[in-house]
Design a protein around this motif. Structure first.
Motif: not given
Length: 320
Positions: A61-71
């Motif tokens: 859940d805490e993953c900066a790369l996945s957050d960037w992809l989602l956004d």
């Protein structure tokens, strides 16, 4: 060809075992895998360089790369593939159907190919018997592209492309080389199988080897020696996995990486070809192989492509 039009999928998956299953499944379903890695040690710039039609994520859940992809991803992002049943279990095919259905909802033109059956893997190239190394350094991309533009992608051969280049350009090589030809050029993915008509780009910062069935195996350690990737080490890996049905072509470049390994190939009766000095942007690397007496043919990239096409046809003729 379906392969040339298939949607390109990129994987960001933390679990190594799950990542391998997804690689086998998605390629078996006809998709093109252009990237597959865990988020550890990845930089955001590496994700931005990936040209894909869809990202599939399975990360904490805490993953900066996945957050960037989602956004910020300009293409669809699928979160999770569901729990993966064992390959021998009857639920594995159901899981494949659900995954293909999810992908079909996000992609305009999902591939129309049959589902895999339990425990059925992508055909292994080791049974088809033809893998060659394309080795290059300075001036290599232009020479290798000319070679691939000339050689039909239907030729019964696969390539491993080892290019001395800055790691930041590694993921751009498939786009650079793949324009104006039908070769399926992809960056290295753990567990993937080389198929005819494909070019696998050797990684810069991680050593590449091959398993007992010819599957790609990435190691955490760097390549030995001064060159990244090391032609010397990769040629030995290639011969250990695919000999006697392999060879090497050394294109434009500086240095003498791979000379000794070319000699070992020749001692085993395998082909080693070199780009001619007159056509190479930097002739040092192919000239070193020729000076050592290990080159069995030389020519321009176009001449080498035409010669390999003829050579492959002759090799296949007895089995025709």
């Amino acid at each position: 060809m379906i392969e040339a039009q298939a949607p390109a999928i990129a994987l960001l998956v933390s679990d190594e075992g799950g990542r391998r299953v997804l690689v086998r499944t998605l390629t078996g379903l006809g998709y093109r895998l252009v990237f597959a890695a865990a988020p550890d040690r990845l930089q955001l710039s590496e994700l931005r360089a990936v040209a894909a039609d869809l990202w599939l994520l399975d990360v904490p859940d805490e993953c900066a790369l996945s957050d960037w992809l989602l956004d910020c991803s300009p293409v669809p992002v699928l979160l999770g593939s569901g729990e993966i049943p064992p390959a021998q279990h009857e639920d594995h095919v159901r899981w494949q159907r659900r995954l293909r259905s999810k992908l079909g909802e996000l992609l305009d033109e999902p591939p129309q190919v049959p589902l895999l059956q339990p425990a059925l893997a992508t055909p292994v190239l080791r049974q088809q018997r033809s893998v060659w190394l394309l080795g290059a350094s300075l001036g290599g991309p232009a020479a290798v592209k000319q070679f691939l533009d000339t050689l039909p992608a239907e030729a019964p051969v696969a390539f491993v492309y080892a290019q001395h280049i800055d790691a930041g350009f590694e993921h751009q090589l498939p786009q650079i080389l793949g324009r104006q030809n039908a070769w399926r050029i992809r960056n290295c993915i753990e567990g993937s199988q080389l198929q005819h008509g494909e070019v696998l780009v050797a990684p810069i910062n991680r050593m590449l080897g091959f398993g007992p069935e010819g599957q790609a195996q990435l190691q955490d350690g760097p390549w030995p020696g001064a060159y990244q990737p090391s032609l010397e080490a990769l040629l030995d890996q290639l011969a250990g996995a695919f000999a006697p049905h392999c060879g090497a072509i050394i294109f434009s470049g500086m240095g003498e990486d791979g000379v000794a390994a070319c000699g070992r190939l020749r001692q085993q009766g395998m082909e080693v070809w070199t780009q001619s000095s007159a056509t190479a942007a930097c002739a040092t690397m192919p000239q070193a192989v020729r000076s050592a007496g290990f080159s069995s043919r030389e020519g321009s990239p176009t001449e080498l492509a035409l010669a390999l096409h003829q050579w492959l046809e002759q090799e296949r003729a007895p089995d025709a």
